[in-house]
Write a protein that holds these residues in place. Sequence first.
Motif, mmCIF file in Angstrom:
data_model
loop_
_atom_site.group_PDB
_atom_site.id
_atom_site.type_symbol
_atom_site.label_atom_id
_atom_site.label_comp_id
_atom_site.label_asym_id
_atom_site.label_seq_id
_atom_site.Cartn_x
_atom_site.Cartn_y
_atom_site.Cartn_z
ATOM 1 N N GLY B 187 0.818 -1.219 0.000
ATOM 2 C CA GLY B 187 0.000 0.000 0.000
ATOM 3 C C GLY B 187 0.847 1.262 0.000
ATOM 4 N N MET B 188 1.914 1.272 0.782
ATOM 5 C CA MET B 188 2.743 2.478 0.864
ATOM 6 C C MET B 188 3.526 2.708 -0.431
ATOM 7 S SD MET B 188 2.159 4.179 3.563
ATOM 8 C CE MET B 188 1.477 3.978 5.231
ATOM 9 N N ALA B 189 3.960 1.625 -1.086
ATOM 10 C CA ALA B 189 4.685 1.789 -2.350
ATOM 11 C C ALA B 189 3.765 2.394 -3.408
ATOM 12 C CB ALA B 189 5.233 0.440 -2.828
ATOM 13 N N VAL B 190 2.518 1.899 -3.463
ATOM 14 C CA VAL B 190 1.578 2.429 -4.459
ATOM 15 C C VAL B 190 1.190 3.863 -4.095
ATOM 16 C CG1 VAL B 190 -0.719 2.133 -5.478
ATOM 17 C CG2 VAL B 190 0.740 0.136 -5.072
ATOM 18 N N MET B 191 1.007 4.121 -2.806
ATOM 19 C CA MET B 191 0.639 5.472 -2.377
ATOM 20 C C MET B 191 1.745 6.468 -2.716
ATOM 21 S SD MET B 191 -0.967 6.786 1.240
ATOM 22 C CE MET B 191 -1.459 5.125 1.500
ATOM 23 N N ALA B 192 2.990 6.091 -2.452
ATOM 24 C CA ALA B 192 4.116 6.981 -2.751
ATOM 25 C C ALA B 192 4.172 7.282 -4.250
ATOM 26 C CB ALA B 192 5.427 6.341 -2.287
ATOM 27 N N LEU B 193 3.906 6.250 -5.068
ATOM 28 C CA LEU B 193 3.924 6.434 -6.523
ATOM 29 C C LEU B 193 2.806 7.376 -6.950
ATOM 30 C CD1 LEU B 193 5.156 5.453 -9.225
ATOM 31 C CD2 LEU B 193 3.535 3.557 -9.178
ATOM 32 N N ARG B 194 1.624 7.165 -6.400
ATOM 33 C CA ARG B 194 0.483 8.006 -6.789
ATOM 34 C C ARG B 194 0.675 9.457 -6.385
ATOM 35 N NH1 ARG B 194 -4.838 4.873 -5.115
ATOM 36 N NH2 ARG B 194 -4.523 2.942 -6.250
ATOM 37 N N HIS B 195 1.292 9.655 -5.203
ATOM 38 C CA HIS B 195 1.493 11.020 -4.716
ATOM 39 C C HIS B 195 2.762 11.643 -5.296
ATOM 40 C CE1 HIS B 195 -1.627 11.281 -1.435
ATOM 41 N NE2 HIS B 195 -1.659 9.996 -1.726
ATOM 42 N N ASP B 202 14.474 2.791 -0.885
ATOM 43 C CA ASP B 202 13.852 1.848 -1.802
ATOM 44 C C ASP B 202 12.532 1.382 -1.184
ATOM 45 O OD1 ASP B 202 13.632 0.107 -3.974
ATOM 46 O OD2 ASP B 202 14.513 -1.530 -2.813
ATOM 47 N N LEU B 203 11.446 1.687 -1.837
ATOM 48 C CA LEU B 203 10.128 1.324 -1.309
ATOM 49 C C LEU B 203 9.429 0.488 -2.364
ATOM 50 C CD1 LEU B 203 8.034 1.697 0.936
ATOM 51 C CD2 LEU B 203 7.332 3.812 -0.184
ATOM 52 N N ARG B 204 9.224 -0.783 -2.061
ATOM 53 C CA ARG B 204 8.695 -1.705 -3.065
ATOM 54 C C ARG B 204 7.518 -2.490 -2.500
ATOM 55 N NH1 ARG B 204 12.369 -3.075 -6.952
ATOM 56 N NH2 ARG B 204 11.729 -5.247 -7.081
ATOM 57 N N SER B 205 6.571 -2.800 -3.395
ATOM 58 C CA SER B 205 5.480 -3.705 -3.018
ATOM 59 C C SER B 205 6.061 -5.060 -2.631
ATOM 60 C CB SER B 205 4.524 -3.878 -4.193
ATOM 61 O OG SER B 205 3.652 -4.969 -3.954
ATOM 62 N N ARG B 261 9.096 -1.651 7.862
ATOM 63 C CA ARG B 261 10.365 -1.151 7.315
ATOM 64 C C ARG B 261 10.483 0.351 7.567
ATOM 65 N NH1 ARG B 261 12.341 -5.161 3.973
ATOM 66 N NH2 ARG B 261 10.683 -6.380 3.018
ATOM 67 N N PRO B 262 11.722 0.842 7.765
ATOM 68 C CA PRO B 262 11.897 2.290 8.020
ATOM 69 C C PRO B 262 11.303 3.144 6.897
ATOM 70 C CG PRO B 262 13.971 1.089 8.334
ATOM 71 C CD PRO B 262 12.984 0.099 7.822
ATOM 72 N N GLN B 263 11.482 2.714 5.634
ATOM 73 C CA GLN B 263 10.974 3.548 4.545
ATOM 74 C C GLN B 263 9.446 3.563 4.506
ATOM 75 O OE1 GLN B 263 12.992 0.867 4.404
ATOM 76 N NE2 GLN B 263 13.028 -0.075 2.363
ATOM 77 N N VAL B 264 8.821 2.465 4.942
ATOM 78 C CA VAL B 264 7.353 2.440 5.033
ATOM 79 C C VAL B 264 6.906 3.347 6.175
ATOM 80 C CG1 VAL B 264 5.365 0.970 5.617
ATOM 81 C CG2 VAL B 264 7.092 0.169 3.975
ATOM 82 N N ARG B 265 7.615 3.264 7.274
ATOM 83 C CA ARG B 265 7.330 4.142 8.419
ATOM 84 C C ARG B 265 7.449 5.603 7.999
ATOM 85 N NH1 ARG B 265 4.952 2.681 12.691
ATOM 86 N NH2 ARG B 265 6.432 1.060 13.298
ATOM 87 N N GLY B 266 8.461 5.904 7.193
ATOM 88 C CA GLY B 266 8.685 7.289 6.745
ATOM 89 C C GLY B 266 7.516 7.823 5.937
#
Lengths: 346, 346
Positions: B187-195, B202-205, B261-266
């Motif tokens: 969810g966070m990878a897709v959200m980051a891409l959309r925004h 590195d944030l990956r599904s 993951r830290p990047q998801v937390r971010g």
Amino acid sequence: MTTADGDRILLKHGAGGRAMRRLIAESVLTAFASDPPERAGVLGVSAMDDGGAVRLGDQWLVVTTDSHVIQPIFFPGGDIGRLAIAGTVNDLAMMGATEILGLTCSLVIEEGFPRRDLERILGSMRVASAEASATVIAGDTKVMGAREIDGIVINTTGIGQTRHLVRDAGLQIGDRIVVTGTIGDHGMAVMALRHGLQLDADLRSDVAPLAGLIRAALDASIDGVSAMKDPTRGGVAGAVHEMAAKSGVGVVLVAGELPVRPQVRGVSELVGIDPLFVANEGKALLGVRPDAVAAVLAALRGHPLGRDARVIGVCVPDHVGNVILDTGFGRRLVAEPDGDLLPRIC
Amino acid sequence: MTTADGDRILLKHGAGGRAMRRLIAESVLTAFASDPPERAGVLGVSAMDDGGAVRLGDQWLVVTTDSHVIQPIFFPGGDIGRLAIAGTVNDLAMMGATEILGLTCSLVIEEGFPRRDLERILGSMRVASAEASATVIAGDTKVMGAREIDGIVINTTGIGQTRHLVRDAGLQIGDRIVVTGTIGDHGMAVMALRHGLQLDADLRSDVAPLAGLIRAALDASIDGVSAMKDPTRGGVAGAVHEMAAKSGVGVVLVAGELPVRPQVRGVSELVGIDPLFVANEGKALLGVRPDAVAAVLAALRGHPLGRDARVIGVCVPDHVGNVILDTGFGRRLVAEPDGDLLPRIC
């Protein structure tokens, strides 16, 4: 456009004809054809039949899937819900799997779609499932934003079982081609609705699940039925072409034997489209061995959905892969449709 | 609009939360719940589990269906093709069916869709199928007109078998809740891409088929796993809520044990959305009997997709149907999501 037409998907790629078969052969089979193409006990996508099958003990588990995109969603004689159940039940039946273990129903709905339309569609699905002695056992619901999808798309997948797998590629020279009733009803009813034709005559889709009808035919002569296919997108012409090509025979159809309702004939002449090329959703084509024709016809005609069943053609050794129409005045080749003449007919 | 909001389908009706469950209970179950609700040997839609099941000899045939509508179709870590295979394989695995008899693939494509994108998606499906030792054995292709559908929708239906059916309703008091890895990645990878967020990290599904991972856990203790569910739409919060409500227990989750993951937390802090509520596509939640926890955890951690598996909570007799978060400073109720925060996340 920066890319050539060949680089993009066109409407005809989903229309059940030659263009679709080429797309599937070039793209889909590359991904999904098993290696080797036919593993023992698996009938996969490379067969390009109405569904796939897996051997399970002394039975075949048959699986078929269809996403239904018809427009308009309500039409004389049915709606997208009835169509979704019938389409999947019929694909199972065409492979001999008239005993249905379960169906799945996946809804993709446009935001803002009326709840009462959804409930009407689900009610139609319930009725059609009961007619086929089938049950929806799993589902999924997704909603896309307004204008991201046009109304509703319904995927139905079916799982059936049979001891005796019937293929669309089993025609042999001398086999008769039997159709279970009048042709062109579904396509012409939808076409008349789309064109806003005001007709005096009652013109209705034939959409119906055929599990019971086909079971009756197979019970009458399990070895007498050599091949089956339902003439949906691309019509009888498209389906017979595919059966002939896969079976390595030619087929001669007798024009005078093709059962067409007067009102279908009327619209056909008005819009200039031959009922041979128009989708059916409650009919089947059967290849039948000569010595089983009487028994199979009697069984079909004894079922309410098969009263108008008749022999419309015969398999011949020449013109392999082609369909010939015997008009009574002469013979001519029937062209294989490249796509269906009507997008979103099922 | 001439009708009230309650008369129309809204985005939240497809978002995996309370609104969707209510729509299904009110409309879909009315049509498809068998009568009596549970026939012997059939687990149907009224169970509202990840799929349906039919008894076949000494096995359960498990069936599950999903239409995938994710936007954008390509994202870091995967694409709609990989998602379609993983989503269906994982729903089968959640019911214990890690042996997959076959998958179906139904494509609904917008006119004008690039062929090379289609082939890339089909290639991803092939790879993901191979990872799950699964084969696509039947398919369907439909094309809708330009602007009648947004890009591509893929339905995948799966058929698996198992001797031992696992339900999402089997949690008992004292069972531990195990998650197979970090949460919120998809969810966070897709959200980051959309925004359009530009991230250093590195944030990956996490999208992946889990059949092998789940087989390892069940092999380690077939009777020790009391319930399973994959936390897709609605995230871990939504899935645990559903498991707790169906099982008749409360669940206490320990905030400090949730692997993020830290990047998801971010991204989570940037957009103000808790990873607990965000979709995962390569993770499972397992209810595990206390005496089986060590064996199940060891089995999960021995598999590449389960290295970060851990216990995140426990089932309790109070707060039945609710989820409590133990923050270390106190306890608070976790609200059940009404819908997912992101439409078209899967």
